[in-house]
Structures are given as structure tokens and as C-alpha cells.
Design a protein around this motif. Structure first.
Motif, short mmCIF file in Angstrom:
data_model
loop_
_atom_site.label_atom_id
_atom_site.label_comp_id
_atom_site.label_asym_id
_atom_site.label_seq_id
_atom_site.Cartn_x
_atom_site.Cartn_y
_atom_site.Cartn_z
N ARG A 32 -56.06 -70.36 -68.15
CA ARG A 32 -57.20 -71.28 -68.02
C ARG A 32 -58.54 -70.55 -67.93
O ARG A 32 -59.59 -71.18 -67.83
CB ARG A 32 -57.00 -72.16 -66.79
N GLY A 33 -58.51 -69.22 -67.89
CA GLY A 33 -59.75 -68.46 -67.76
C GLY A 33 -60.33 -68.49 -66.36
O GLY A 33 -61.53 -68.34 -66.17
N VAL A 34 -59.46 -68.68 -65.37
CA VAL A 34 -59.89 -68.74 -63.97
C VAL A 34 -59.71 -67.36 -63.35
O VAL A 34 -58.71 -66.68 -63.58
CB VAL A 34 -59.07 -69.80 -63.20
N ARG A 35 -60.67 -66.97 -62.55
CA ARG A 35 -60.61 -65.69 -61.84
C ARG A 35 -60.27 -65.92 -60.38
O ARG A 35 -60.46 -67.02 -59.87
CB ARG A 35 -61.97 -64.98 -61.95
N GLY A 36 -59.80 -64.87 -59.71
CA GLY A 36 -59.52 -65.00 -58.29
C GLY A 36 -58.34 -64.17 -57.85
O GLY A 36 -58.06 -63.11 -58.41
N TRP A 37 -57.62 -64.68 -56.86
CA TRP A 37 -56.47 -63.97 -56.32
C TRP A 37 -55.52 -64.95 -55.64
O TRP A 37 -55.87 -66.09 -55.37
CB TRP A 37 -56.90 -62.87 -55.34
N VAL A 38 -54.30 -64.46 -55.39
CA VAL A 38 -53.27 -65.25 -54.72
C VAL A 38 -52.45 -64.32 -53.85
O VAL A 38 -52.25 -63.15 -54.20
CB VAL A 38 -52.39 -66.00 -55.76
N ARG A 39 -52.00 -64.81 -52.69
CA ARG A 39 -51.17 -63.99 -51.81
C ARG A 39 -50.27 -64.87 -50.94
O ARG A 39 -50.57 -66.05 -50.70
CB ARG A 39 -52.02 -63.09 -50.92
N ASN A 40 -49.18 -64.26 -50.47
CA ASN A 40 -48.31 -64.91 -49.50
C ASN A 40 -48.90 -64.74 -48.11
O ASN A 40 -49.48 -63.70 -47.80
CB ASN A 40 -46.91 -64.28 -49.51
N LEU A 41 -48.70 -65.75 -47.27
CA LEU A 41 -49.09 -65.66 -45.87
C LEU A 41 -47.83 -65.55 -45.00
O LEU A 41 -46.75 -66.01 -45.40
CB LEU A 41 -49.90 -66.90 -45.46
N ASP A 42 -47.99 -64.98 -43.83
CA ASP A 42 -46.86 -64.80 -42.92
C ASP A 42 -46.23 -66.12 -42.49
O ASP A 42 -45.06 -66.16 -42.11
CB ASP A 42 -47.28 -64.01 -41.68
N ASP A 43 -46.99 -67.21 -42.54
CA ASP A 43 -46.46 -68.51 -42.10
C ASP A 43 -45.70 -69.26 -43.20
O ASP A 43 -45.32 -70.41 -43.03
CB ASP A 43 -47.56 -69.38 -41.52
N GLY A 44 -45.50 -68.61 -44.36
CA GLY A 44 -44.73 -69.23 -45.44
C GLY A 44 -45.57 -69.91 -46.50
O GLY A 44 -45.04 -70.31 -47.54
N ARG A 45 -46.86 -70.05 -46.26
CA ARG A 45 -47.74 -70.66 -47.26
C ARG A 45 -48.20 -69.62 -48.26
O ARG A 45 -48.04 -68.42 -48.07
CB ARG A 45 -48.98 -71.28 -46.60
N VAL A 46 -48.81 -70.10 -49.33
CA VAL A 46 -49.50 -69.25 -50.29
C VAL A 46 -50.98 -69.59 -50.20
O VAL A 46 -51.36 -70.77 -50.13
CB VAL A 46 -48.97 -69.48 -51.72
N GLU A 47 -51.82 -68.56 -50.19
CA GLU A 47 -53.27 -68.72 -50.17
C GLU A 47 -53.82 -68.21 -51.49
O GLU A 47 -53.34 -67.20 -52.02
CB GLU A 47 -53.86 -67.90 -49.02
N ALA A 48 -54.82 -68.90 -52.02
CA ALA A 48 -55.42 -68.47 -53.28
C ALA A 48 -56.90 -68.82 -53.29
O ALA A 48 -57.35 -69.74 -52.60
CB ALA A 48 -54.73 -69.15 -54.46
N VAL A 49 -57.64 -68.06 -54.08
CA VAL A 49 -59.04 -68.36 -54.37
C VAL A 49 -59.18 -68.42 -55.88
O VAL A 49 -58.72 -67.51 -56.59
CB VAL A 49 -59.98 -67.30 -53.77
N PHE A 50 -59.76 -69.50 -56.37
CA PHE A 50 -59.97 -69.70 -57.80
C PHE A 50 -61.46 -69.83 -58.07
O PHE A 50 -62.14 -70.60 -57.40
CB PHE A 50 -59.29 -70.99 -58.29
N GLU A 51 -61.95 -69.10 -59.07
CA GLU A 51 -63.34 -69.23 -59.50
C GLU A 51 -63.38 -69.42 -61.01
O GLU A 51 -62.65 -68.75 -61.74
CB GLU A 51 -64.15 -67.98 -59.17
N GLY A 52 -64.23 -70.32 -61.44
CA GLY A 52 -64.39 -70.53 -62.87
C GLY A 52 -65.04 -71.86 -63.16
O GLY A 52 -65.55 -72.53 -62.25
N PRO A 53 -65.01 -72.26 -64.43
CA PRO A 53 -65.54 -73.57 -64.79
C PRO A 53 -64.81 -74.66 -64.00
O PRO A 53 -63.59 -74.59 -63.78
CB PRO A 53 -65.24 -73.68 -66.29
N GLU A 54 -65.56 -75.64 -63.58
CA GLU A 54 -65.00 -76.69 -62.71
C GLU A 54 -63.74 -77.33 -63.29
O GLU A 54 -62.75 -77.52 -62.58
CB GLU A 54 -66.07 -77.75 -62.46
N SER A 55 -63.75 -77.63 -64.59
CA SER A 55 -62.58 -78.28 -65.19
C SER A 55 -61.35 -77.37 -65.18
O SER A 55 -60.23 -77.82 -64.97
CB SER A 55 -62.88 -78.75 -66.61
#
Length: 93
Positions: A32-55
Motif C-alpha cells: 500500500r506504500g505505507v511506512r512505519g513499523w510493527v512489533r510484538n508486545l509482552d502482553d500479547g498484543r501487536v503494536e504498529a505505527v503507519f504513516e502515509g496517504p490517508e486512504s
């Protein structure tokens, strides 16, 4: 006219670790041409940051509700902030 850029901070709950959720998120983001990162958290969730065009960011957030084929997502929490200019998309460990 260029589309408005946005930044989403996302937390995904459910069975989202050990099911290739991070790798699938990276692939979906790159498609999708989105930039950012993703990681596992110790509590079992996944955290992510997405940057790019709104759509594109919205499309990726929608994808997060299903995620990788073996994932079972129970909740996706999203907050929005100003983009910071992240380069690429990375899996954080």
C-alpha cells in the motif's frame, strides 16, 4: 493535488503473535506504500505505527482487523497524530 498524509498508532489484540502477523503487516504495508513499523508486545498484543496517504493507512487499518491467515483479531485500537516522516517499513524486535 496530493492526498493528506496521516500517522496511525495501532494496537491489535487477539491471537496475533506466532501467526506471522508482523511479517504479513509489513507486506501489506509495503503493498500500500505505507511506512512505519510493527512489533510484538509482552502482553500479547501487536503494536504498529503507519504513516502515509490517508486512504492507504485506512486500508491497512482495515486489513489489521483480519490480519494474517492464522490470526484471530479481537480488537484494533487506533489513535492518530501528525506524521513524523518515517522511512520504509520495519519489524521491530
Amino acid at each position: 493535488m496530493s492526498e493528506t498524509r496521516t500517522r496511525a498508532h495501532v494496537f491489535v489484540s487477539g491471537t496475533v503473535q506466532g501467526v506471522f502477523y508482523r511479517a504479513s503487516t509489513r507486506d501489506a504495508a509495503r503493498e500500500r506504500g505505507v511506512r512505519g513499523w510493527v512489533r510484538n508486545l509482552d502482553d500479547g498484543r501487536v503494536e504498529a505505527v503507519f504513516e502515509g496517504p490517508e486512504s492507504a493507512v485506512d486500508s491497512l487499518i482495515e486489513w489489521c482487523h483480519t490480519g494474517s491467515p492464522d490470526a484471530s483479531v479481537s480488537d484494533v485500537s487506533v489513535s492518530y497524530t501528525e506524521p513524523e516522516g518515517i522511512d520504509g517499513f520495519h519489524i521491530r524486535r
